[in-house]
Motif scaffolding. Structure first.
Motif, PDB file in Angstrom:
ATOM      1  N   LYS A   6       0.830  -1.212   0.000  1.00  0.00           N
ATOM      2  CA  LYS A   6       0.000   0.000   0.000  1.00  0.00           C
ATOM      3  C   LYS A   6       0.864   1.261   0.000  1.00  0.00           C
ATOM      4  CE  LYS A   6      -3.512  -2.599   0.045  1.00  0.00           C
ATOM      5  NZ  LYS A   6      -4.037  -3.047  -1.211  1.00  0.00           N
ATOM      6  N   LYS A  21      -8.540   3.149  -4.738  1.00  0.00           N
ATOM      7  CA  LYS A  21      -9.729   2.400  -4.303  1.00  0.00           C
ATOM      8  C   LYS A  21      -9.939   2.590  -2.803  1.00  0.00           C
ATOM      9  CE  LYS A  21      -9.059  -1.302  -7.645  1.00  0.00           C
ATOM     10  NZ  LYS A  21      -8.746  -2.732  -7.769  1.00  0.00           N
ATOM     11  N   PRO A  22     -11.198   2.775  -2.382  1.00  0.00           N
ATOM     12  CA  PRO A  22     -11.478   2.930  -0.947  1.00  0.00           C
ATOM     13  C   PRO A  22     -10.970   1.756  -0.105  1.00  0.00           C
ATOM     14  CG  PRO A  22     -13.396   3.565  -2.219  1.00  0.00           C
ATOM     15  CD  PRO A  22     -12.401   2.976  -3.194  1.00  0.00           C
ATOM     16  N   LEU A  23     -11.058   0.540  -0.628  1.00  0.00           N
ATOM     17  CA  LEU A  23     -10.585  -0.626   0.127  1.00  0.00           C
ATOM     18  C   LEU A  23      -9.070  -0.568   0.337  1.00  0.00           C
ATOM     19  CD1 LEU A  23     -11.320  -3.255   1.505  1.00  0.00           C
ATOM     20  CD2 LEU A  23     -10.993  -4.408  -0.676  1.00  0.00           C
ATOM     21  N   ASP A  24      -8.335  -0.119  -0.660  1.00  0.00           N
ATOM     22  CA  ASP A  24      -6.882   0.014  -0.532  1.00  0.00           C
ATOM     23  C   ASP A  24      -6.517   1.092   0.484  1.00  0.00           C
ATOM     24  OD1 ASP A  24      -6.363  -1.973  -2.396  1.00  0.00           O
ATOM     25  OD2 ASP A  24      -6.300  -0.562  -4.076  1.00  0.00           O
ATOM     26  N   ILE A  25      -7.251   2.192   0.484  1.00  0.00           N
ATOM     27  CA  ILE A  25      -7.008   3.266   1.448  1.00  0.00           C
ATOM     28  C   ILE A  25      -7.298   2.769   2.860  1.00  0.00           C
ATOM     29  CG2 ILE A  25      -7.748   5.565   2.185  1.00  0.00           C
ATOM     30  CD1 ILE A  25      -8.314   6.104  -0.841  1.00  0.00           C
ATOM     31  N   PHE A  26      -8.406   2.028   3.024  1.00  0.00           N
ATOM     32  CA  PHE A  26      -8.743   1.445   4.324  1.00  0.00           C
ATOM     33  C   PHE A  26      -7.642   0.481   4.770  1.00  0.00           C
ATOM     34  CE2 PHE A  26     -10.613  -2.116   6.693  1.00  0.00           C
ATOM     35  CZ  PHE A  26     -11.045  -1.442   7.818  1.00  0.00           C
ATOM     36  N   ASP A  27      -7.157  -0.349   3.839  1.00  0.00           N
ATOM     37  CA  ASP A  27      -6.072  -1.282   4.157  1.00  0.00           C
ATOM     38  C   ASP A  27      -4.834  -0.546   4.658  1.00  0.00           C
ATOM     39  OD1 ASP A  27      -6.826  -3.882   3.960  1.00  0.00           O
ATOM     40  OD2 ASP A  27      -5.939  -4.245   1.995  1.00  0.00           O
ATOM     41  N   PHE A  85      -4.692   2.374   6.151  1.00  0.00           N
ATOM     42  CA  PHE A  85      -4.940   2.865   7.512  1.00  0.00           C
ATOM     43  C   PHE A  85      -4.959   1.734   8.523  1.00  0.00           C
ATOM     44  CE2 PHE A  85      -6.827   6.646   5.351  1.00  0.00           C
ATOM     45  CZ  PHE A  85      -5.957   7.574   5.896  1.00  0.00           C
ATOM     46  N   MET A  86      -5.574   0.604   8.169  1.00  0.00           N
ATOM     47  CA  MET A  86      -5.678  -0.505   9.115  1.00  0.00           C
ATOM     48  C   MET A  86      -4.305  -1.105   9.425  1.00  0.00           C
ATOM     49  SD  MET A  86      -7.893  -3.976   8.908  1.00  0.00           S
ATOM     50  CE  MET A  86      -6.661  -5.003   8.138  1.00  0.00           C
ATOM     51  N   HIS A  87      -3.522  -1.356   8.393  1.00  0.00           N
ATOM     52  CA  HIS A  87      -2.223  -1.983   8.606  1.00  0.00           C
ATOM     53  C   HIS A  87      -1.173  -0.993   9.110  1.00  0.00           C
ATOM     54  CE1 HIS A  87      -3.027  -6.020   7.064  1.00  0.00           C
ATOM     55  NE2 HIS A  87      -3.875  -5.423   6.235  1.00  0.00           N
TER      56      HIS A  87
END
Length: 73
Positions: free
Chosen positions: A33, A44-50, A52-54
């Motif tokens: 990421k 992609k929103p999922l990549d941005i969330f990933d 932040f999460m990781h």
């Protein structure tokens, strides 16, 4: 930020290593990421969330270390 002072550094480090390096194969999500972010392909929103999460626990470790250093000074 006082809640961060109450969390043991060892616990944060263990969590940061496991979450930051998960999954190990083919490449840790956090590294992938960050590469995407630097390349400008993190859209992609999922990549941005990933990201932040990781990246959350490693960032908390850095903040805690800075706070510990400032308390000693």
């Amino acid at each position: 930020m006082s809640f961060l002072d109450n969390i043991p550094l060892k616990s944060l480090l263990i969590g940061a290593v496991f979450l930051g390096l998960a999954p190990l194969f083919p490449e840790p999500h956090l590294f992938g990421k960050v590469k995407m972010l630097l390349a400008g392909t993190l859209t992609k929103p999922l990549d941005i969330f990933d990201l932040f999460m990781h990246g959350a626990l490693p960032v908390l470790v850095l903040i805690k270390l800075i706070r510990m250093k400032n308390k000693k000074a």
